[in-house]
Design an enzyme around this catalytic site. Structure first.
Site, short mmCIF file in Angstrom:
data_model
loop_
_atom_site.label_atom_id
_atom_site.label_comp_id
_atom_site.label_asym_id
_atom_site.label_seq_id
_atom_site.Cartn_x
_atom_site.Cartn_y
_atom_site.Cartn_z
N VAL A 188 0.85 -1.19 0.00
CA VAL A 188 0.00 0.00 0.00
C VAL A 188 0.89 1.24 0.00
O VAL A 188 1.87 1.30 0.75
CB VAL A 188 -0.91 0.02 1.26
CG1 VAL A 188 -1.77 1.28 1.30
CG2 VAL A 188 -1.76 -1.23 1.33
N CYS A 189 0.54 2.23 -0.83
CA CYS A 189 1.23 3.52 -0.81
C CYS A 189 0.16 4.61 -0.74
O CYS A 189 -0.95 4.36 -0.30
CB CYS A 189 2.14 3.68 -2.03
SG CYS A 189 1.27 3.78 -3.60
N TYR A 190 0.49 5.81 -1.17
CA TYR A 190 -0.48 6.91 -1.11
C TYR A 190 -1.62 6.73 -2.11
O TYR A 190 -2.79 6.80 -1.75
CB TYR A 190 0.22 8.25 -1.39
CG TYR A 190 1.21 8.64 -0.33
CD1 TYR A 190 0.79 9.25 0.85
CD2 TYR A 190 2.56 8.39 -0.51
CE1 TYR A 190 1.71 9.60 1.82
CE2 TYR A 190 3.49 8.74 0.47
CZ TYR A 190 3.05 9.34 1.63
OH TYR A 190 3.96 9.68 2.60
#
Length: 112
Positions: free
Chosen positions: A67-69
């Site tokens: 998961v990232c932004y």
């Protein structure tokens, strides 16, 4: 020889997996302050310093979700992790921003 690759994962599918207690490793590669400000329950923060511990401890046969932004930089991380021997690696489409927008009640703040 085929290049190891990752797959895209929708928020709906991740929600289903979490609700079903599907065994998975969930890592969040955003900066530490953003992670502390809110993250998907059950996720662990992952930065460059934490990669060796992840490689040592995470089960290779269980899905690994990155998961990232917004779901962009997680694709690069997922591709790299796929090359480290994980059987199934996913990048969360829309990232944490979309998760928080759609599921604000399912955001954990800080660390318990």
């Amino acid at each position: 020889m085929a290049t190891p690759s990752f797959r895209h994962l929708t928020i709906d599918t991740l929600t289903t997996w979490i609700d079903a207690d599907y065994p998975l490793t969930l890592v969040d590669i955003r900066d530490p302050m953003s992670f502390a400000g809110g993250h998907i329950p059950g996720s662990r923060h992952l930065d460059n310093d934490g990669v060796p511990a992840l490689l040592e401890s995470a089960p290779r046969e269980q899905p690994l979700v990155v998961v990232c932004y917004h779901g962009h930089s997680s694709q690069q991380a997922a591709a790299w992790l796929a090359g480290q021997g994980f059987a199934e690696v996913y990048s969360l489409d829309g990232g944490f921003s979309e998760w928080e927008h759609r599921l604000p009640e399912r955001v954990e703040r800080g660390r318990p």
